[in-house]
Design an enzyme around this catalytic site. Structure first.
Site, PDB file in Angstrom:
ATOM      1  N   ASP A  33      -5.666   5.317   9.161  1.00  0.00           N
ATOM      2  CA  ASP A  33      -4.765   4.830   8.327  1.00  0.00           C
ATOM      3  C   ASP A  33      -3.809   5.365   7.566  1.00  0.00           C
ATOM      4  OD1 ASP A  33      -4.224   2.199   6.632  1.00  0.00           O
ATOM      5  OD2 ASP A  33      -4.487   3.872   5.121  1.00  0.00           O
ATOM      6  N   TYR A  71       3.791   7.762   3.608  1.00  0.00           N
ATOM      7  CA  TYR A  71       3.264   9.015   3.524  1.00  0.00           C
ATOM      8  C   TYR A  71       3.919  10.209   4.276  1.00  0.00           C
ATOM      9  CZ  TYR A  71      -0.761   5.755   2.380  1.00  0.00           C
ATOM     10  OH  TYR A  71      -1.636   4.697   1.946  1.00  0.00           O
ATOM     11  N   LYS A 115       1.939   1.230   7.810  1.00  0.00           N
ATOM     12  CA  LYS A 115       2.222   0.183   6.960  1.00  0.00           C
ATOM     13  C   LYS A 115       4.105   0.554   6.802  1.00  0.00           C
ATOM     14  CE  LYS A 115      -1.807   1.375   4.203  1.00  0.00           C
ATOM     15  NZ  LYS A 115      -1.669   2.896   4.601  1.00  0.00           N
ATOM     16  N   HIS A 166       3.214  -2.932   3.040  1.00  0.00           N
ATOM     17  CA  HIS A 166       2.572  -2.045   2.083  1.00  0.00           C
ATOM     18  C   HIS A 166       2.448  -2.690   0.692  1.00  0.00           C
ATOM     19  CE1 HIS A 166       1.867   2.796   1.675  1.00  0.00           C
ATOM     20  NE2 HIS A 166       1.348   2.275   0.652  1.00  0.00           N
TER      21      HIS A 166
HETATM   22  N1  LIG Z   1      -2.204   0.539   0.459  1.00  0.00           N
HETATM   23  C1  LIG Z   1      -1.961   1.580  -0.578  1.00  0.00           C
HETATM   24  O1  LIG Z   1      -1.301   1.216  -1.361  1.00  0.00           O
HETATM   25  C2  LIG Z   1      -2.996   2.800  -0.713  1.00  0.00           C
HETATM   26  C3  LIG Z   1      -3.013   3.433  -1.772  1.00  0.00           C
HETATM   27  C4  LIG Z   1      -3.903   4.562  -1.972  1.00  0.00           C
HETATM   28  C5  LIG Z   1      -4.361   4.968  -0.663  1.00  0.00           C
HETATM   29  N2  LIG Z   1      -4.497   3.992   0.346  1.00  0.00           N
HETATM   30  C6  LIG Z   1      -5.098   4.360   1.671  1.00  0.00           C
HETATM   31  O2  LIG Z   1      -6.603   4.648   1.364  1.00  0.00           O
HETATM   32  C7  LIG Z   1      -7.059   5.939   1.726  1.00  0.00           C
HETATM   33  C8  LIG Z   1      -7.950   6.492   0.752  1.00  0.00           C
HETATM   34  O3  LIG Z   1      -7.553   6.417  -0.575  1.00  0.00           O
HETATM   35  P1  LIG Z   1      -7.476   7.540  -1.437  1.00  0.00           P
HETATM   36  O4  LIG Z   1      -7.201   8.930  -0.677  1.00  0.00           O
HETATM   37  O5  LIG Z   1      -6.631   7.016  -2.558  1.00  0.00           O
HETATM   38  O6  LIG Z   1      -9.207   7.793  -2.174  1.00  0.00           O
HETATM   39  P2  LIG Z   1     -10.443   7.983  -1.553  1.00  0.00           P
HETATM   40  O7  LIG Z   1     -10.671   8.061  -0.380  1.00  0.00           O
HETATM   41  O8  LIG Z   1     -11.383   7.150  -2.655  1.00  0.00           O
HETATM   42  O9  LIG Z   1     -10.829   9.694  -2.318  1.00  0.00           O
HETATM   43  C9  LIG Z   1      -9.955  10.514  -1.752  1.00  0.00           C
HETATM   44  C10 LIG Z   1     -10.193  11.653  -2.868  1.00  0.00           C
HETATM   45  O10 LIG Z   1     -11.589  12.022  -3.025  1.00  0.00           O
HETATM   46  C11 LIG Z   1     -11.640  13.457  -2.369  1.00  0.00           C
HETATM   47  N3  LIG Z   1     -13.021  13.336  -1.598  1.00  0.00           N
HETATM   48  C12 LIG Z   1     -13.009  12.854  -0.426  1.00  0.00           C
HETATM   49  N4  LIG Z   1     -14.155  12.837  -0.037  1.00  0.00           N
HETATM   50  C13 LIG Z   1     -14.973  13.184  -1.084  1.00  0.00           C
HETATM   51  C14 LIG Z   1     -16.564  13.194  -1.077  1.00  0.00           C
HETATM   52  N5  LIG Z   1     -17.233  13.128   0.012  1.00  0.00           N
HETATM   53  N6  LIG Z   1     -16.874  13.883  -2.190  1.00  0.00           N
HETATM   54  C15 LIG Z   1     -15.936  14.088  -3.346  1.00  0.00           C
HETATM   55  N7  LIG Z   1     -14.669  14.088  -3.290  1.00  0.00           N
HETATM   56  C16 LIG Z   1     -14.313  13.479  -2.222  1.00  0.00           C
HETATM   57  C17 LIG Z   1     -10.388  13.856  -1.599  1.00  0.00           C
HETATM   58  O11 LIG Z   1     -10.190  15.161  -1.732  1.00  0.00           O
HETATM   59  P3  LIG Z   1     -10.163  16.118  -0.631  1.00  0.00           P
HETATM   60  O12 LIG Z   1      -9.029  15.517   0.427  1.00  0.00           O
HETATM   61  O13 LIG Z   1      -9.721  17.565  -1.123  1.00  0.00           O
HETATM   62  O14 LIG Z   1     -11.654  16.315  -0.048  1.00  0.00           O
HETATM   63  C18 LIG Z   1      -9.407  13.017  -2.446  1.00  0.00           C
HETATM   64  O15 LIG Z   1      -8.913  13.528  -3.586  1.00  0.00           O
HETATM   65  C19 LIG Z   1      -5.679   6.754   1.554  1.00  0.00           C
HETATM   66  O16 LIG Z   1      -5.872   7.902   2.128  1.00  0.00           O
HETATM   67  C20 LIG Z   1      -4.889   5.901   2.230  1.00  0.00           C
HETATM   68  O17 LIG Z   1      -4.981   5.833   3.647  1.00  0.00           O
HETATM   69  C21 LIG Z   1      -3.427   3.115   0.425  1.00  0.00           C
END
Ligand SMILES: NC(=O)c1ccc[n+]([C@@H]2O[C@H](COP(=O)([O-])OP(=O)(O)OC[C@H]3O[C@@H](n4cnc5c(N)ncnc54)[C@H](OP(=O)(O)O)[C@@H]3O)[C@@H](O)[C@H]2O)c1
Length: 298
Positions: A49, A54, A79, A112
């Site tokens: 994704d 980004y 997106k 988005h």
């Molecule tokens: N549509 C939207 O508006 C929107 C908004 C936000 C996100 N997204 C999408 O959703 C995806 C995921 O959301 P997100 O990146 O906000 O949050 P997430 O996947 O819930 O969490 C990622 C964060 O947690 C850390 N992490 C990852 N695996 C871990 C684990 N097993 N244990 C502890 N910490 C861990 C990562 O750090 P490290 O990288 O340092 O491991 C990063 O800081 C995004 O990458 C994006 O593709 C979409």
């Protein structure tokens, strides 16, 4: 169908199959994206994704090519940013994304955000997605951060029901009303920040999901980690999840979730942690004035 094994994908409302677990790259710096996505592909992820906003679509495409995995085996989601909404503008936004990714076709292309104060532009952008779908340039279309009213307003004129609505869902913010609006439409809810990353990197003063005692206790019972528990909670409740990491050990940890089975009581206990506090932008407050950003040409 709810994926309970790795071989059990979601089936979208147009019959297209979406792998059980995806890989996110929000905030992954462009120069680290290829390595992170390569690590994910080597681990076994087959759904990535990304988003025009980004700034790392090129790195995603590069990783897929370098992996040697046939293009048709990797599900690419991207997106359109709000600055590119409008019928012609969004058709062009597709070309920019496809060119940066280096692909002819994007598997799932979504809006988005809704632009509530300029919803006519949102509708025109979605009409462009419908055209791309009809022309076979994308296999499925959808939306992100759409609330129930935005879905209602969209469906008043749209002819294609969004296959996916990607929204913030983690144990501290579950948006039950949007999830039920999605279900009523036949739209798959896809959880962003699925392990509550936003409760950690944004912080809300209330601690992060990774340190939550209820989640930690459930993880201890199953001999897993909090992240694995949260990802099981999504899959067992029928949501797609797209965890992000740039660290190989965590990329592997977040994929190693197919031997755990949470009980109904555990699922309910996790859902009960909802604090009703959004980490992302308030959807009604997203305007071109506050969130515009130029998406460069490929
Ligand atoms: N549509 C939207 O508006 C929107 C908004 C936000 C996100 N997204 C999408 O959703 C995806 C995921 O959301 P997100 O990146 O906000 O949050 P997430 O996947 O819930 O969490 C990622 C964060 O947690 C850390 N992490 C990852 N695996 C871990 C684990 N097993 N244990 C502890 N910490 C861990 C990562 O750090 P490290 O990288 O340092 O491991 C990063 O800081 C995004 O990458 C994006 O593709 C979409």
């Amino acid at each position: 169908m709810t994926p309970l094994t790795l071989d059990d994908p979601f089936t979208l409302n147009n019959g297209v199959r979406l792998p059980a677990i995806g890989f996110g790259v929000f905030q992954t710096p462009p120069d680290e994206t290829t390595d992170a996505v390569l690590a994910a592909l080597e681990t076994g992820y087959r759904h990535i994704d990304t988003a025009a906003a980004y700034g790392n679509e090129r790195g995603v495409g590069e990783a897929i090519r370098r992996s040697g995995i046939p293009r048709e085996e990797v599900f690419i989601e991207s997106k359109v940013w709000i600055s590119d909404y409008g019928y012609e503008e969004t058709l062009h936004a597709f070309e920019k994304s496809a060119d940066k990714l280096g692909v002819e076709r994007i598997d799932l292309f979504i809006l988005h955000q809704a632009l509530p104060s300029a919803f006519d532009r949102t509708r025109a952008a979605y009409r462009a997605l419908e055209t791309l779908l009809a022309d076979g340039r994308v296999r499925a279309i959808g939306v992100s951060n759409f609330m129930r009213t935005h879905l209602d307003d969209l469906m008043a004129e749209a002819s294609v029901v969004p296959a996916v609505n990607q929204i913030e869902v983690h144990p501290y913010f579950t948006q039950p009303d949007v999830q039920s609006a999605d279900a009523q439409l036949g739209t798959l809810t896809q959880a962003w920040s699925p392990i509550g990353g936003i409760t950690s990197y944004r912080g809300n003063g209330g601690g992060s999901t990774f340190d939550d005692p209820t989640i930690a206790a459930i993880a201890a019972v199953h001999g897993t980690t909090p992240a694995q528990v949260m990802l099981r909670w999504h899959l067992q409740q029928g949501r797609s999840a797209i965890p992000k990491s740039v660290k190989r050990a965590r990329i592997e940890e977040n994929f190693d979730i197919f031997d755990v089975e949470l009980t109904d009581a555990e699922l309910a206990a996790i859902s009960g942690l909802d604090r009703g506090v959004r980490g992302g932008p308030e959807p009604e407050a997203v305007t071109l004035e506050t969130f515009a950003r130029d998406i460069p040409e490929a």
